[in-house]
Design an enzyme around this catalytic site. Structure first.
Site, short mmCIF file in Angstrom:
data_model
loop_
_atom_site.label_atom_id
_atom_site.label_comp_id
_atom_site.label_asym_id
_atom_site.label_seq_id
_atom_site.Cartn_x
_atom_site.Cartn_y
_atom_site.Cartn_z
N ASP A 111 0.80 -1.23 0.00
CA ASP A 111 0.00 0.00 0.00
C ASP A 111 0.84 1.27 0.00
O ASP A 111 0.39 2.34 0.41
CB ASP A 111 -0.98 -0.02 1.18
CG ASP A 111 -2.15 -0.95 0.89
OD1 ASP A 111 -2.52 -1.07 -0.29
OD2 ASP A 111 -2.67 -1.56 1.84
N ASP A 143 -7.01 -4.65 -4.39
CA ASP A 143 -6.70 -3.28 -3.96
C ASP A 143 -5.41 -2.76 -4.59
O ASP A 143 -5.23 -1.57 -4.79
CB ASP A 143 -6.55 -3.21 -2.43
CG ASP A 143 -7.56 -4.05 -1.66
OD1 ASP A 143 -7.99 -5.09 -2.18
OD2 ASP A 143 -7.89 -3.68 -0.52
N1 GLY Z 1 -6.94 -1.69 1.02
C1 GLY Z 1 -7.53 -2.15 2.23
C2 GLY Z 1 -8.99 -1.95 2.26
O1 GLY Z 1 -9.60 -1.52 1.30
O2 GLY Z 1 -9.56 -2.26 3.30
#
Ligand code: GLY
Length: 381
Positions: free
Chosen positions: A89, A150
């Protein structure tokens, strides 16, 4: 629509939150309407700096600029310490902080930090499986060969790095990851797995699964929204028609399975009734993703008008049904959007504010009202 009025309402909240949060970062609330504050330990800190940069771009308010710079300054330190960065992330964190500062202020130190972040994301490349590993250290028994949908929103950091440096490696790797995601996360009917496992020794595709969804084969609404937006952004970089088509198929599935008020339940395979949690953030992300998608569709595309109407109606519905509303004194909580959920099966923030929901609500308003598209790509590209 009242895009400006709704933006102004968020600015009131943000001004209050600047003094409320000081040097810390809002994450999620847990029932009491108050944000839990974190300090560079999570994947979400960039959404607060992103809100500040968007608010500054709109308002040119000097107090907000100072807050945006102060919030962003701590991201380089996190990078230097490699603190809580053993995950993918890095795009969410650095595009919306140092990356945003570069776009808004052309700050050279911010640009360098963003490139350093892109280099760190590249270390998650696993050539045998042809993926960027989502979570945990290399060789991790469970997560070593795992991707999650994601990640498509982290790839724009690599696109940006190739564009900035002229070195194609960042984008080449991101493209392979996007293609693997397209092949294995997206199903024939336009629904999606949240996660997929590969065998790291052989590269074989093993199975789909979930982390935050209802069950392994279900379609977690926020994941579907990440996919809509992520594939549209991959299209923006490569102009590869199949990425646009995938974004559109995901969008069609998302829209076709929404309740009448367009506020997604937390998973499309969970019971769709009022006793189930919603995820307002999924609708906000999907609205932004569809606005990105629509930009790339020709004027005579048969779905274009319908998709644009969805994005506008979804944002209006979020303003009506989820915006925390009222004056600062009378407000019910600290965020913009009620009825977000983080991890329903895990019991974490199941009907709450989630900071990414606030960010994407504001980004959608900025896109609709002012053509300010967030910080996923260099302006003018
Ligand atoms: N990227 C983590 C979530 O969307 O919870």
């Amino acid at each position: 629509m009242n895009w400006n009025e709704w933006i102004e309402q968020t600015l009131d909240i943000t001004r209050t939150n600047i003094s409320r949060f000081q040097t810390r970062f809002p994450h999620v609330s847990q029932g009491d309407g108050k944000y839990q504050l974190v300090e560079h330990t999570d994947w979400t800190e960039g959404f607060w700096s992103g809100i500040l940069w968007l608010s500054y771009e709109y308002s040119r308010d000097e107090t907000i600029r100072q807050a945006a710079e102060a919030a962003t300054a701590s991201f380089q330190d996190r990078l230097t310490r490699r603190s809580h960065l053993e995950h993918h992330d890095i795009g969410f964190l650095y595009l919306l902080s140092t990356g945003a500062q570069w776009i808004v202020e052309q700050d050279e130190a911010a640009r360098k930090s963003t490139l350093e972040a892109a280099d760190l994301l590249l270390t998650r490349w696993r050539p045998t499986a042809r993926i960027l590993q989502a979570w945990g250290p290399e060789g991790d028994e469970i997560n070593g060969g795992r991707i999650i949908i994601d990640c498509l929103m982290n790839l724009p950091l690599l696109y940006w790095a190739s564009q900035q440096t002229g070195d194609p490696e960042y984008a080449d790797i991101a493209r392979i990851h996007a293609e693997q995601s397209q092949r294995f996360l997206v199903r024939g009917d336009g629904s999606s797995y949240h996660t997929f496992y590969f065998d790291t020794a052989t590269g074989d595709a093993v199975r789909g699964g979930t982390h935050q969804g209802y069950r392994d084969g279900s379609t977690w609404t926020r994941g579907q929204a990440w996919g809509i937006y992520g594939f549209a952004l991959s299209y923006r970089y490569f102009r590869e028609a199949s990425f646009l088509d995938t974004s559109k198929r995901l969008a069609r599935y998302f829209i076709d399975h929404l309740p009448a008020d367009l506020i997604a339940y937390w998973d499309f395979d969970a019971p769709q009734n009022e006793s189930e949690p919603r995820d307002s953030s999924a609708s906000a992300i999907a609205a932004c993703g569809v606005l990105e998608l629509v930009e790339h569709l020709p004027a005579d595309d048969p779905d274009r008008a319908d998709l644009l109407a969805f994005a506008e109606r979804a944002v209006a519905s979020l303003a009506k049904h989820c915006f925390s509303g009222g004056t600062n004194e009378a407000r019910e909580g600290e965020g913009f959007l009620r009825h977000g959920s983080y991890y329903v099966r895990g019991g974490i923030a199941t009907d709450d504010y989630v900071i990414w929901g606030d960010y994407f609500y504001l980004e959608a308003l900025m896109r609709l009202g002012h053509g300010i598209p967030g910080y996923w790509y260099e302006r003018g590209r």
